[in-house]
Scaffold this motif. Structure first.
Motif, PDB file in Angstrom:
ATOM      1  N   ARG A 245     -18.792  15.853 -37.492  1.00 24.17           N
ATOM      2  CA  ARG A 245     -20.061  15.918 -36.743  1.00 24.17           C
ATOM      3  C   ARG A 245     -20.270  17.312 -36.148  1.00 24.17           C
ATOM      4  O   ARG A 245     -20.616  17.473 -34.986  1.00 24.17           O
ATOM      5  CB  ARG A 245     -20.092  14.845 -35.644  1.00 24.17           C
ATOM      6  N   THR A 246     -20.039  18.322 -36.988  1.00 24.50           N
ATOM      7  CA  THR A 246     -20.234  19.707 -36.569  1.00 24.50           C
ATOM      8  C   THR A 246     -21.065  20.443 -37.609  1.00 24.50           C
ATOM      9  O   THR A 246     -21.239  19.979 -38.744  1.00 24.50           O
ATOM     10  CB  THR A 246     -18.887  20.443 -36.410  1.00 24.50           C
TER      11      THR A 246
ATOM     12  N   CYS B   5     -24.187   9.972 -21.450  1.00 29.29           N
ATOM     13  CA  CYS B   5     -22.757   9.804 -21.186  1.00 29.29           C
ATOM     14  C   CYS B   5     -22.552   9.404 -19.728  1.00 29.29           C
ATOM     15  O   CYS B   5     -23.065  10.045 -18.813  1.00 29.29           O
ATOM     16  CB  CYS B   5     -21.996  11.091 -21.497  1.00 29.29           C
ATOM     17  N   GLY B   6     -21.774   8.364 -19.515  1.00 29.93           N
ATOM     18  CA  GLY B   6     -21.512   7.897 -18.164  1.00 29.93           C
ATOM     19  C   GLY B   6     -20.516   8.738 -17.409  1.00 29.93           C
ATOM     20  O   GLY B   6     -20.238   8.469 -16.234  1.00 29.93           O
ATOM     21  N   PHE B   7     -19.969   9.791 -18.054  1.00 31.24           N
ATOM     22  CA  PHE B   7     -18.942  10.617 -17.418  1.00 31.24           C
ATOM     23  C   PHE B   7     -19.453  12.036 -17.144  1.00 31.24           C
ATOM     24  O   PHE B   7     -19.434  12.497 -16.017  1.00 31.24           O
ATOM     25  CB  PHE B   7     -17.683  10.625 -18.282  1.00 31.24           C
ATOM     26  N   CYS B   8     -19.935  12.722 -18.177  1.00 26.43           N
ATOM     27  CA  CYS B   8     -20.468  14.075 -17.954  1.00 26.43           C
ATOM     28  C   CYS B   8     -21.988  14.048 -17.760  1.00 26.43           C
ATOM     29  O   CYS B   8     -22.575  15.062 -17.400  1.00 26.43           O
ATOM     30  CB  CYS B   8     -20.120  14.984 -19.128  1.00 26.43           C
TER      31      CYS B   8
ATOM     32  N   LEU C   7     -25.360  11.801 -29.271  1.00 30.57           N
ATOM     33  CA  LEU C   7     -25.774  10.913 -30.350  1.00 30.57           C
ATOM     34  C   LEU C   7     -24.708   9.840 -30.551  1.00 30.57           C
ATOM     35  O   LEU C   7     -23.555  10.151 -30.842  1.00 30.57           O
ATOM     36  CB  LEU C   7     -25.956  11.706 -31.648  1.00 30.57           C
ATOM     37  N   GLY C   8     -25.105   8.608 -30.373  1.00 30.46           N
ATOM     38  CA  GLY C   8     -24.163   7.514 -30.551  1.00 30.46           C
ATOM     39  C   GLY C   8     -24.892   6.255 -30.968  1.00 30.46           C
ATOM     40  O   GLY C   8     -26.101   6.268 -31.228  1.00 30.46           O
ATOM     41  N   THR C   9     -24.154   5.173 -31.041  1.00 30.57           N
ATOM     42  CA  THR C   9     -24.757   3.892 -31.377  1.00 30.57           C
ATOM     43  C   THR C   9     -25.239   3.206 -30.103  1.00 30.57           C
ATOM     44  O   THR C   9     -24.844   3.575 -28.997  1.00 30.57           O
ATOM     45  CB  THR C   9     -23.741   2.985 -32.093  1.00 30.57           C
ATOM     46  N   GLU C  10     -26.086   2.216 -30.281  1.00 28.10           N
ATOM     47  CA  GLU C  10     -26.678   1.516 -29.148  1.00 28.10           C
ATOM     48  C   GLU C  10     -25.591   0.970 -28.224  1.00 28.10           C
ATOM     49  O   GLU C  10     -24.667   0.296 -28.661  1.00 28.10           O
ATOM     50  CB  GLU C  10     -27.540   0.351 -29.660  1.00 28.10           C
ATOM     51  N   GLY C  11     -25.684   1.304 -26.951  1.00 32.56           N
ATOM     52  CA  GLY C  11     -24.749   0.760 -25.971  1.00 32.56           C
ATOM     53  C   GLY C  11     -23.543   1.623 -25.679  1.00 32.56           C
ATOM     54  O   GLY C  11     -22.763   1.322 -24.777  1.00 32.56           O
TER      55      GLY C  11
ATOM     56  N   VAL D 264     -21.285   4.426 -24.067  1.00 31.04           N
ATOM     57  CA  VAL D 264     -21.380   5.014 -22.727  1.00 31.04           C
ATOM     58  C   VAL D 264     -20.572   6.295 -22.587  1.00 31.04           C
ATOM     59  O   VAL D 264     -20.556   6.906 -21.528  1.00 31.04           O
ATOM     60  CB  VAL D 264     -20.910   4.004 -21.654  1.00 31.04           C
ATOM     61  N   CYS D 265     -19.905   6.710 -23.645  1.00 33.67           N
ATOM     62  CA  CYS D 265     -19.060   7.908 -23.570  1.00 33.67           C
ATOM     63  C   CYS D 265     -19.365   8.816 -24.748  1.00 33.67           C
ATOM     64  O   CYS D 265     -19.436   8.364 -25.895  1.00 33.67           O
ATOM     65  CB  CYS D 265     -17.579   7.518 -23.568  1.00 33.67           C
ATOM     66  N   CYS D 266     -19.556  10.114 -24.460  1.00 37.36           N
ATOM     67  CA  CYS D 266     -19.824  11.078 -25.527  1.00 37.36           C
ATOM     68  C   CYS D 266     -18.518  11.419 -26.251  1.00 37.36           C
ATOM     69  O   CYS D 266     -17.481  10.802 -26.018  1.00 37.36           O
ATOM     70  CB  CYS D 266     -20.490  12.332 -24.954  1.00 37.36           C
ATOM     71  N   HIS D 267     -18.559  12.430 -27.103  1.00 36.84           N
ATOM     72  CA  HIS D 267     -17.406  12.754 -27.939  1.00 36.84           C
ATOM     73  C   HIS D 267     -16.563  13.899 -27.398  1.00 36.84           C
ATOM     74  O   HIS D 267     -15.649  14.379 -28.068  1.00 36.84           O
ATOM     75  CB  HIS D 267     -17.889  13.076 -29.355  1.00 36.84           C
TER      76      HIS D 267
END
Length: 351
Positions: free
Chosen positions: A14-15, A211-214, A219-223, A225-228
Motif C-alpha cells: 500500500r505504497t 483513526c482512534g489513536f492518531c 483508508l480501511g474497511t467499514e468499522g 478504528v486503527c490506521c496502518h
C-alpha cells in the motif's frame, strides 16, 4: 523544457514511489529512478484532502498569471514562493506542487503565442484579443484540472467508475547491472496516480476512516478504528491488553458462578442416585452439562482473546443455567422427587 512525473504502485505494501517534475528526457528519467520518494496510500489520501480543502492560494495564482499575460515582454512567474508558503502553512503537498508546475508549463506554452507570433503585424493589432483568448484557455485549463483533482471519486468506493479518467502514459523501464525498475508516466497533476489508487479503493471497497489513536484519516474497511501506522498498531495492542487484563476477572467470575450452579444440580441427582437407578437419564444430563460447559469455556477464551465485553458470556450463562435447572427438575420429577426437598438433604451420597 517539458517535465513529467513517474511513479510505481506497490499494492501489497500500500505504497507508491513518486518522482515529480523530471525533465522529459531519457537520461533524466532514468536517473530520477534513484531519487524516488515513497508515500503510503494513507499519506497520499491525507495530502489530497488538504489540497482539496485549502484552495485559497489558487485565486491569487490566477491573478498573477493574468497580470503576467498583459506584459509585453517575457516574464517568468516564480512558483517557489507560493510552494514555500503552502508548505509553511500546510506542509509538503505533492498535489499542490504538481498542480502549480503543470499550470506554469501550460502558461509558458500558451504565452509563446504572444511572444513569438507567426504574424507579427496581425498580432500587434490584435494583441488584446489574443491575450483574452490565451487567458480564457489558461483559466479553463486551471479550472478543469482542479475540478478533476478535487473529485471525491478517488477515495470513495461508492462512486461509479465513470468518474475516473486515466490518461495514457509511457511505461518506464530503468535497468542496470544491479536493478530492474518499472515505472509508469503520469501527468504532473497526478491525475493518473489518483485514478489508479481510486481503482484499488473501488476494488477493495475501502472507505475513509478516522483513526482512534492518531486521529488521522486512513483508508480501511467499514468499522476499522486503527490506521496502518506502527505506533497506532502498537497503541491498539496495548489498549487491547489492558481491556483483557481488566475484564478477565469479570469473565472468570461469570464462568465460576455458572460452574457452581451446574455442580449444585448435578449434586441433587447424585443424592437420589439417579446415576445408579436411571443411568440413561443421568447420561443425558451429563452430556447436556458438558456441552454447555465447553461452549462457556470457548466463549470465555474468545472474549478474553479479543478484549470484548462480558455481556455475551453473561447472557449465555443465564440461558444455560435455566436449561440445566429445567433438565434436572424434569428428571427428578419423572421419578417422584421434589427438587426443593432434595436440596434440603444435608449429606450427598459419597462415591
Amino acid at each position: 523544457m517539458e517535465t513529467t512525473t513517474i511513479y510505481r504502485i506497490n499494492e501489497i505494501d500500500r505504497t507508491i514511489d513518486i518522482v515529480q517534475s523530471v525533465d522529459n528526457t531519457d537520461e533524466s528519467i532514468h536517473g530520477a529512478v534513484l531519487n524516488t520518494r515513497t508515500f503510503t496510500f494513507d499519506e497520499l489520501m491525507n495530502q489530497h484532502n488538504f489540497f482539496c480543502e485549502h484552495t485559497e492560494p489558487y485565486d491569487t495564482f490566477k491573478d498573477r498569471l493574468n497580470s503576467a499575460l498583459r506584459i509585453d515582454r517575457s516574464i517568468d512567474v516564480s512558483t517557489d514562493d507560493m510552494i514555500a508558503r503552502f508548505i509553511a502553512e500546510y506542509g509538503e503537498n505533492i498535489f499542490f506542487r504538481g498542480y502549480v508546475l503543470s499550470v506554469i508549463e501550460f502558461y509558458n506554452k500558451e504565452r509563446y503565442v504572444l511572444l513569438k507570433p507567426n504574424d507579427v503585424v496581425k498580432a500587434k493589432f490584435n494583441r488584446k484579443k489574443i491575450q483574452d483568448e490565451v487567458s480564457r484557455k489558461l483559466m479553463e485549463f486551471m479550472d478543469t484540472q482542479l475540478n478533476l483533482m478535487c473529485s471525491d471519486a478517488y477515495f470513495s468506493h461508492k462512486s461509479t467508475m465513470e468518474h475516473f479518467r486515466i490518461q495514457s502514459g509511457r511505461t518506464i523501464i530503468a535497468a542496470d547491472d544491479y536493478t530492474f525498475n518499472v515505472f509508469r508516466e503520469s501527468d504532473n497533476c497526478l491525475l493518473t496516480v489518483l485514478a489508479e489508487i481510486g481503482q484499488l479503493v473501488h476494488k477493495n471497497k475501502w472507505t475513509v476512516c478516522d483513526c482512534g489513536f492518531c486521529h488521522k484519516l486512513f483508508l480501511g474497511t467499514e468499522g476499522e478504528v486503527c490506521c496502518h501506522a506502527a505506533e497506532c498498531i502498537e497503541a491498539k495492542k496495548q489498549q487491547k491488553e489492558k481491556i483483557i487484563e481488566e475484564s478477565t476477572h469479570e469473565y472468570s467470575a461469570i464462568k465460576k458462578d455458572y460452574d457452581s450452579f451446574v455442580r449444585r444440580y448435578k449434586g441433587y441427582l447424585d443424592i437420589v442416585e439417579i446415576d445408579r437407578f436411571h443411568p440413561d437419564d443421568y447420561d443425558k444430563f451429563m452430556q447436556a452439562k458438558q456441552e454447555r460447559m465447553d461452549k462457556m469455556t470457548a466463549l470465555k477464551k474468545k472474549l478474553i482473546r479479543n478484549g470484548l465485553p462480558s455481556m455475551e458470556l453473561y447472557e449465555f450463562g443465564r440461558q444455560y443455567k435455566a436449561e440445566i435447572k429445567a433438565l434436572a427438575e424434569e428428571i427428578l420429577d419423572k421419578y417422584g422427587f421434589d427438587v426443593t426437598a432434595v436440596a434440603k438433604i444435608k449429606k450427598p451420597r459419597k462415591k
